[in-house]
Motif scaffolding. Structure first.
Motif, mmCIF file in Angstrom:
data_model
loop_
_atom_site.group_PDB
_atom_site.id
_atom_site.type_symbol
_atom_site.label_atom_id
_atom_site.label_comp_id
_atom_site.label_asym_id
_atom_site.label_seq_id
_atom_site.Cartn_x
_atom_site.Cartn_y
_atom_site.Cartn_z
ATOM 1 N N ARG A 38 0.841 -1.193 0.000
ATOM 2 C CA ARG A 38 0.000 0.000 0.000
ATOM 3 C C ARG A 38 0.875 1.242 0.000
ATOM 4 O O ARG A 38 2.010 1.222 0.490
ATOM 5 C CB ARG A 38 -0.955 0.020 1.195
ATOM 6 N N GLN A 39 0.297 2.314 -0.549
ATOM 7 C CA GLN A 39 1.013 3.578 -0.628
ATOM 8 C C GLN A 39 0.058 4.702 -0.291
ATOM 9 O O GLN A 39 -0.918 4.937 -1.017
ATOM 10 C CB GLN A 39 1.624 3.776 -2.017
ATOM 11 N N ALA A 40 0.345 5.388 0.807
ATOM 12 C CA ALA A 40 -0.438 6.552 1.207
ATOM 13 C C ALA A 40 0.152 7.789 0.534
ATOM 14 O O ALA A 40 1.324 7.797 0.150
ATOM 15 C CB ALA A 40 -0.418 6.700 2.722
ATOM 16 N N GLY A 42 2.151 10.841 -0.396
ATOM 17 C CA GLY A 42 3.393 11.395 0.115
ATOM 18 C C GLY A 42 4.288 10.408 0.828
ATOM 19 O O GLY A 42 5.315 10.804 1.400
ATOM 20 N N LYS A 43 3.925 9.120 0.798
ATOM 21 C CA LYS A 43 4.714 8.117 1.504
ATOM 22 C C LYS A 43 5.189 7.042 0.529
ATOM 23 O O LYS A 43 4.703 6.931 -0.585
ATOM 24 C CB LYS A 43 3.900 7.498 2.630
ATOM 25 N N GLN A 44 6.135 6.244 0.967
ATOM 26 C CA GLN A 44 6.650 5.170 0.131
ATOM 27 C C GLN A 44 5.666 4.000 0.124
ATOM 28 O O GLN A 44 4.782 3.907 0.962
ATOM 29 C CB GLN A 44 8.005 4.690 0.649
ATOM 30 N N ARG A 45 5.839 3.134 -0.857
ATOM 31 C CA ARG A 45 5.013 1.941 -0.955
ATOM 32 C C ARG A 45 5.542 0.906 0.035
ATOM 33 O O ARG A 45 6.725 0.544 -0.005
ATOM 34 C CB ARG A 45 5.042 1.399 -2.375
ATOM 35 N N ASP A 46 4.686 0.418 0.910
ATOM 36 C CA ASP A 46 5.087 -0.509 1.964
ATOM 37 C C ASP A 46 4.405 -1.865 1.809
ATOM 38 O O ASP A 46 3.238 -1.941 1.389
ATOM 39 C CB ASP A 46 4.730 0.049 3.346
ATOM 40 N N LEU A 47 5.112 -2.899 2.206
ATOM 41 C CA LEU A 47 4.550 -4.247 2.197
ATOM 42 C C LEU A 47 3.501 -4.384 3.300
ATOM 43 O O LEU A 47 3.750 -4.026 4.449
ATOM 44 C CB LEU A 47 5.655 -5.278 2.389
ATOM 45 N N VAL A 48 2.352 -4.926 2.936
ATOM 46 C CA VAL A 48 1.287 -5.174 3.903
ATOM 47 C C VAL A 48 1.269 -6.644 4.314
ATOM 48 O O VAL A 48 1.236 -6.972 5.492
ATOM 49 C CB VAL A 48 -0.081 -4.788 3.314
ATOM 50 N N ALA A 49 1.277 -7.518 3.318
ATOM 51 C CA ALA A 49 1.198 -8.948 3.602
ATOM 52 C C ALA A 49 1.731 -9.730 2.411
ATOM 53 O O ALA A 49 1.651 -9.255 1.270
ATOM 54 C CB ALA A 49 -0.241 -9.371 3.895
ATOM 55 N N VAL A 50 2.260 -10.909 2.699
ATOM 56 C CA VAL A 50 2.777 -11.792 1.654
ATOM 57 C C VAL A 50 2.299 -13.211 1.947
ATOM 58 O O VAL A 50 2.215 -13.612 3.112
ATOM 59 C CB VAL A 50 4.309 -11.727 1.556
ATOM 60 N N ILE A 51 2.002 -13.938 0.885
ATOM 61 C CA ILE A 51 1.661 -15.352 1.013
ATOM 62 C C ILE A 51 2.458 -16.121 -0.026
ATOM 63 O O ILE A 51 2.458 -15.780 -1.210
ATOM 64 C CB ILE A 51 0.146 -15.595 0.867
ATOM 65 N N THR A 90 -5.800 4.150 5.119
ATOM 66 C CA THR A 90 -6.115 4.806 3.856
ATOM 67 C C THR A 90 -4.893 4.831 2.946
ATOM 68 O O THR A 90 -3.825 5.307 3.343
ATOM 69 C CB THR A 90 -6.608 6.238 4.104
ATOM 70 N N ALA A 91 -5.049 4.301 1.748
ATOM 71 C CA ALA A 91 -3.934 4.205 0.807
ATOM 72 C C ALA A 91 -4.437 3.594 -0.497
ATOM 73 O O ALA A 91 -5.566 3.093 -0.559
ATOM 74 C CB ALA A 91 -2.815 3.341 1.371
ATOM 75 N N VAL A 92 -3.572 3.629 -1.502
ATOM 76 C CA VAL A 92 -3.796 2.813 -2.691
ATOM 77 C C VAL A 92 -3.138 1.459 -2.430
ATOM 78 O O VAL A 92 -1.970 1.392 -2.039
ATOM 79 C CB VAL A 92 -3.201 3.458 -3.950
#
Length: 122
Positions: A38-40, A42-51, A90-92
């Motif tokens: 996800r990317q909010a 003004g922020k970097q894209r961060d890992l949320v979950a991996v399977i 909240t993010a893409v």
């Protein structure tokens, strides 16, 4: 080629739930790991979950206990069940997948979806 398409985003109130889905299509021989980022603004894209292909999962600390990632290998789909949503969620949201397009697994590449907006606001 391979395409990933996300769906399920939207506007919800704090405490509500959403379920995101991502379908991979195209020339697919095998899918290894599938992830949600996800990317909010003004922020970097961060890992949320991996399977991983075997079903092992990992989550960002901020979503542990609230989000659940799952996959349906027969349908080349990865899902993200998001419960107890907070405004800071909240993010893409983007999915990605490590896809082999032929039996030689050296030809494994990472593909990304176009993203789906999740907004949590009262």
């Amino acid at each position: 080629q391979v395409q990933l398409v996300e769906s399920g985003g939207g506007l919800v109130q704090p405490g509500w739930s959403l379920r995101l889905s991502c379908v991979a299509s195209g020339s697919i021989f095998n899918i290894d790991s599938m992830c949600w980022y996800r990317q909010a603004p003004g922020k970097q894209r961060d890992l949320v979950a991996v399977i991983r292909s075997g079903g092992a999962t990992n989550y960002a600390d901020s979503v542990k206990g609230r989000f659940t990632i799952s996959r349906d290998n027969a349908k080349n789909t990865v899902n993200l069940q998001m419960n107890s949503l907070k405004p800071e969620d909240t993010a893409v949201y983007y999915c990605n997948a490590d896809v082999a397009t032929e039996p030689d697994l050296r030809f494994t590449f990472r593909y990304w979806g176009q993203g789906t907006q999740v907004t949590v606001s009262s």
